[in-house]
Scaffold this motif. Structure first.
Motif, PDB file in Angstrom:
ATOM      1  N   GLY A 187      10.287 -13.126  38.747  1.00 19.79           N
ATOM      2  CA  GLY A 187      11.054 -13.677  37.635  1.00 19.79           C
ATOM      3  C   GLY A 187      11.306 -15.162  37.734  1.00 19.79           C
ATOM      4  N   SER A 239      11.559 -19.134  33.427  1.00 14.44           N
ATOM      5  CA  SER A 239      12.549 -18.199  33.959  1.00 14.44           C
ATOM      6  C   SER A 239      12.864 -18.617  35.389  1.00 14.44           C
ATOM      7  CB  SER A 239      11.996 -16.767  33.946  1.00 14.44           C
ATOM      8  OG  SER A 239      12.908 -15.866  34.541  1.00 14.44           O
ATOM      9  N   ASN A 288      19.001 -20.746  33.658  1.00 15.02           N
ATOM     10  CA  ASN A 288      18.327 -20.176  32.487  1.00 15.02           C
ATOM     11  C   ASN A 288      19.016 -20.559  31.190  1.00 15.02           C
ATOM     12  OD1 ASN A 288      16.097 -18.768  33.687  1.00 15.02           O
ATOM     13  ND2 ASN A 288      17.560 -17.315  34.529  1.00 15.02           N
TER      14      ASN A 288
END
Length: 371
Positions: free
Chosen positions: A161, A150, A138
């Motif tokens: 995520g 992400s 990230n």
């Protein structure tokens, strides 16, 4: 600085770039999201929902490789495979606990065989853990300007995520091609390393003219994902499709469209003489300036870039050194900047006594100088 607007030969050459034959319209693609980008300039040549966040499957491994290369000092470093590294679903390079494998072998297994096990070994070695490595991924995404991405793991298996966009993945593909090691690996059809025979899953290497990689992916949720690139006649094109049941054909069609509709045009060559500046403090009355670098841009039929020459107003004072920047050449299309290069002195000029007044007056008459 002033902007020169004289009818120089350079300006005429830019404004009279040859028209190329018109290309057919953009193809219809099956992908939920797609983008085609000129790799040199970053110009988007085609897009379809390119900023919608979607699952990216094993194209994730491009980011894994990039993070590893940021931290790897020795591709020959040997890493031991742990039992926990082998407990993963999906594609594999078939590592077993206790195997001694080099980082180079793991990278080939990651990018050719799409080994989820290789991804876990690399994440543990260079991030301490999957979570620690995801944090590094990230950080790298932020560095590359991948604002709509992400990462939660190094292999692309479905997890909360973990997502990106076609536009962001094109940025990632471009960054990977700038790394010599990654670029070499993703362009390799097959290789034998460490007693293993590894085959690249990217069929475009054999199907598409000029293909130089990069990475395939698939999960049930993501569908087929693909990041690829071609080099044709000096032009680098990068294509990304997400959720695409017909990705091979779509990439080929988009590359054929892009290279025909937006061919690379050299706006100016390196070393092109653009202007002459009067010189004070030397027996040499003037010095030519030239472009430091070539500038190229993909142009559609009928597009005409505008060029501006920015140089000092009045004479320049000796001494002058060759290749020292003195101004800029800037290119615009529809008011937007598309390229630039420094303007540099084409020769060194030493400082001398001023030339006799008659010679100076003659030079001023010839060049239109003298105020």
């Amino acid at each position: 600085m002033r902007v020169w607007r004289k009818a120089l030969a350079l300006l005429a050459a830019v404004c009279l770039l040859p028209l190329h034959a018109g290309a057919a319209g953009a193809p219809a693609v099956s992908a939920a999201s797609a983008i085609l980008v000129d790799g040199e300039s970053g110009r988007v040549l085609y897009e379809k929902d390119a900023h919608v966040r979607r699952s990216i499957a094993s194209t994730t491994k491009l980011m894994t490789a990039l993070v590893v290369m940021d931290r790897c000092r020795d591709l020959g470093e040997v890493v031991e495979v742990l039992e926990e590294d082998t407990r993963t679903e999906g594609s594999s390079m078939y590592l077993r606990a206790g195997d001694q494998v080099t980082v180079e072998e793991l990278l080939y297994g990651l990018l050719l065989s799409s080994g989820n096990d290789a991804a876990l070994v690399l994440a543990r070695r260079f991030g301490g853990s999957v979570e620690g490595f995801a944090a590094l991924m990230n950080e790298k995404a932020a560095e590359l300007g991948m604002a709509d991405s992400s990462f939660a793991n190094p292999n692309g298996l479905e997890e909360e995520g973990h997502w990106s966009t076609a536009a962001d993945m094109a940025k990632l593909g471009a960054a990977c091609l700038e790394d010599e090691t990654i670029a070499k690996i993703v362009s390799t059809p097959s290789i034998s390393l460490g007693g293993r025979y590894l085959t690249n899953h990217n069929k475009l290497l054999g199907l598409c003219e000029g293909c130089v990689g990069l990475k395939t992916g698939y999960t049930e949720k993501a569908g087929r994902t693909l990041v690829s690139a071609v080099r044709r006649e000096g032009q680098l094109l990068i294509c990304v499709t997400l959720q695409d049941p017909d990705d091979w054909d779509d990439h080929i069609a988009l590359y054929d469209y892009g290279s025909a509709a937006y061919p690379r045009q050299v706006l100016v060559e390196a070393g092109a003489r653009t202007a002459t500046l009067p010189v004070t403090g030397s027996l040499v009355p003037a010095v030519e300036v030239e472009t430091a670098d070539a500038v190229a841009y993909p142009l559609a039929e009928g597009e005409r870039p505008r060029v501006e020459i920015h140089l000092p107003e009045g004479a320049v004072a000796a001494p002058l050194e060759r290749e020292v920047p003195v101004g800029e050449l800037r290119f615009y299309l529809d008011g937007e900047p598309i390229g630039r290069t420094d303007l540099v002195y084409s020769a060194s000029v030493r400082r001398d006594a001023a030339p006799p007044p008659p010679l100076r007056r003659l030079w001023d008459r010839l060049t239109g100088g003298g105020g």
